[in-house]
Design a protein around this motif. Structure first.
Motif, mmCIF file in Angstrom:
data_model
loop_
_atom_site.group_PDB
_atom_site.id
_atom_site.type_symbol
_atom_site.label_atom_id
_atom_site.label_comp_id
_atom_site.label_asym_id
_atom_site.label_seq_id
_atom_site.Cartn_x
_atom_site.Cartn_y
_atom_site.Cartn_z
ATOM 1 N N ASP A 26 -48.312 18.489 23.423
ATOM 2 C CA ASP A 26 -49.423 18.712 22.687
ATOM 3 C C ASP A 26 -49.080 18.074 21.343
ATOM 4 O OD1 ASP A 26 -50.835 20.502 20.497
ATOM 5 O OD2 ASP A 26 -51.953 20.832 22.290
ATOM 6 N N ALA A 27 -49.671 17.232 20.890
ATOM 7 C CA ALA A 27 -49.406 16.464 19.590
ATOM 8 C C ALA A 27 -49.407 17.357 18.316
ATOM 9 C CB ALA A 27 -50.305 15.228 19.375
ATOM 10 N N LEU A 28 -50.495 18.294 18.318
ATOM 11 C CA LEU A 28 -50.686 19.071 17.390
ATOM 12 C C LEU A 28 -49.495 20.115 17.059
ATOM 13 C CD1 LEU A 28 -54.470 19.835 17.317
ATOM 14 C CD2 LEU A 28 -53.428 18.286 15.706
ATOM 15 N N ALA A 29 -49.215 20.603 18.155
ATOM 16 C CA ALA A 29 -47.927 21.600 18.367
ATOM 17 C C ALA A 29 -46.734 20.951 17.932
ATOM 18 C CB ALA A 29 -47.817 22.304 19.540
ATOM 19 N N GLN A 30 -46.591 19.665 18.123
ATOM 20 C CA GLN A 30 -45.353 18.974 17.952
ATOM 21 C C GLN A 30 -45.214 18.705 16.483
ATOM 22 O OE1 GLN A 30 -46.298 15.669 20.506
ATOM 23 N NE2 GLN A 30 -44.924 16.271 22.144
ATOM 24 N N ASN A 31 -46.459 18.472 15.757
ATOM 25 C CA ASN A 31 -46.453 18.131 14.383
ATOM 26 C C ASN A 31 -46.363 19.454 13.586
ATOM 27 O OD1 ASN A 31 -47.561 16.569 11.815
ATOM 28 N ND2 ASN A 31 -48.697 18.340 11.757
ATOM 29 N N SER A 32 -46.787 20.454 14.166
ATOM 30 C CA SER A 32 -46.565 21.778 13.621
ATOM 31 C C SER A 32 -45.118 22.435 13.747
ATOM 32 C CB SER A 32 -47.674 23.039 13.988
ATOM 33 O OG SER A 32 -48.806 22.847 13.717
ATOM 34 N N LEU A 33 -44.438 22.052 14.673
ATOM 35 C CA LEU A 33 -43.170 22.421 15.094
ATOM 36 C C LEU A 33 -42.326 21.478 14.020
ATOM 37 C CD1 LEU A 33 -41.505 24.485 16.691
ATOM 38 C CD2 LEU A 33 -41.222 22.679 18.454
ATOM 39 N N GLY A 34 -42.639 20.199 14.031
ATOM 40 C CA GLY A 34 -42.019 19.282 13.081
ATOM 41 C C GLY A 34 -42.054 20.034 11.527
ATOM 42 N N MET A 82 -42.420 23.021 10.615
ATOM 43 C CA MET A 82 -41.562 24.215 10.610
ATOM 44 C C MET A 82 -39.941 23.948 10.411
ATOM 45 S SD MET A 82 -43.921 26.895 12.857
ATOM 46 C CE MET A 82 -43.481 28.490 11.912
ATOM 47 N N TYR A 83 -39.517 22.983 11.315
ATOM 48 C CA TYR A 83 -38.217 22.678 11.075
ATOM 49 C C TYR A 83 -37.944 22.165 9.723
ATOM 50 C CZ TYR A 83 -36.661 23.577 15.918
ATOM 51 O OH TYR A 83 -36.178 24.312 16.833
ATOM 52 N N PHE A 84 -38.721 21.251 9.211
ATOM 53 C CA PHE A 84 -38.533 20.623 8.089
ATOM 54 C C PHE A 84 -38.394 21.537 6.873
ATOM 55 C CE2 PHE A 84 -40.049 18.431 4.012
ATOM 56 C CZ PHE A 84 -39.372 17.365 3.981
ATOM 57 N N GLU A 85 -39.524 22.849 6.865
ATOM 58 C CA GLU A 85 -39.360 23.774 6.024
ATOM 59 C C GLU A 85 -38.510 24.856 6.180
ATOM 60 O OE1 GLU A 85 -43.709 24.620 5.558
ATOM 61 O OE2 GLU A 85 -43.791 22.911 4.305
ATOM 62 N N LYS A 99 -33.741 18.877 9.578
ATOM 63 C CA LYS A 99 -34.502 17.874 9.280
ATOM 64 C C LYS A 99 -34.335 16.829 10.648
ATOM 65 C CE LYS A 99 -35.395 18.785 5.079
ATOM 66 N NZ LYS A 99 -35.115 18.304 3.842
ATOM 67 N N ILE A 100 -33.321 16.740 11.492
ATOM 68 C CA ILE A 100 -33.364 15.909 12.412
ATOM 69 C C ILE A 100 -34.132 16.320 13.455
ATOM 70 C CG2 ILE A 100 -31.633 15.137 14.258
ATOM 71 C CD1 ILE A 100 -29.354 15.179 12.270
ATOM 72 N N LYS A 101 -34.313 17.577 13.818
ATOM 73 C CA LYS A 101 -35.272 18.053 14.790
ATOM 74 C C LYS A 101 -36.688 17.863 14.351
ATOM 75 C CE LYS A 101 -32.542 21.481 17.328
ATOM 76 N NZ LYS A 101 -32.413 23.018 17.708
ATOM 77 N N SER A 102 -36.804 17.964 13.010
ATOM 78 C CA SER A 102 -38.245 17.769 12.349
ATOM 79 C C SER A 102 -38.623 16.492 12.833
ATOM 80 C CB SER A 102 -38.174 18.152 10.988
ATOM 81 O OG SER A 102 -39.488 17.496 10.160
ATOM 82 N N GLN A 103 -37.728 15.317 12.480
ATOM 83 C CA GLN A 103 -38.002 13.852 12.637
ATOM 84 C C GLN A 103 -38.330 13.864 14.220
ATOM 85 O OE1 GLN A 103 -38.968 12.625 10.418
ATOM 86 N NE2 GLN A 103 -37.371 11.619 9.401
ATOM 87 N N GLU A 104 -37.349 14.420 15.002
ATOM 88 C CA GLU A 104 -37.750 14.317 16.512
ATOM 89 C C GLU A 104 -39.232 14.716 16.934
ATOM 90 O OE1 GLU A 104 -34.445 16.288 18.382
ATOM 91 O OE2 GLU A 104 -32.872 14.954 17.724
#
Length: 110
Positions: A59-67, A69-72, A80-85
């Motif tokens: 799910d692309a929206l969930a992937q974005n939201s998770l990115g 959450m990891y970023f912040e 930041k690495i998981k965020s980028q992934e």
């Protein structure tokens, strides 16, 4: 007239039913509900858990939201690495805002 909290309760019941049957869209929506605190107590940890279930199904929206959450570092340990992934996966799945977000940390080399 139905009280708004009852509407949230009913929506959550239906989303949970679908999510527990593996519906990624419902899992993402539950993540949104917990992240925003819409009819429930705001809970970034639960939000991240639901986003992860949906994200693992592509799910692309969930992937974005998770990115994000990891970023912040909300609901998960900042990484930041998981965020980028996750942004990369979401971008690969056609969600343009993730493509844009993916570029921002890369400009700093982080």
């Amino acid at each position: 007239m139905t009280r708004p909290s009852q509407d949230y309760d009913q929506a959550m019941a239906w989303y949970l039913k679908a999510a527990n049957q593996g519906d990624a869209g419902a899992q993402n929506n539950i993540g949104d509900i917990y992240e925003k605190g819409a009819g429930v107590s705001k809970d970034d940890v639960k939000a991240a858990q639901w986003y992860l279930k949906a994200a693992n199904q592509g799910d692309a929206l969930a992937q974005n939201s998770l990115g994000l959450m990891y970023f912040e570092g909300r609901g998960v340990k900042q990484d930041k690495i998981k965020s980028q992934e996750w942004y990369s996966k979401s971008c690969d799945n056609g969600y343009q805002p993730s493509c844009d977000a993916y570029k921002i940390p890369n400009k700093d080399g982080n």
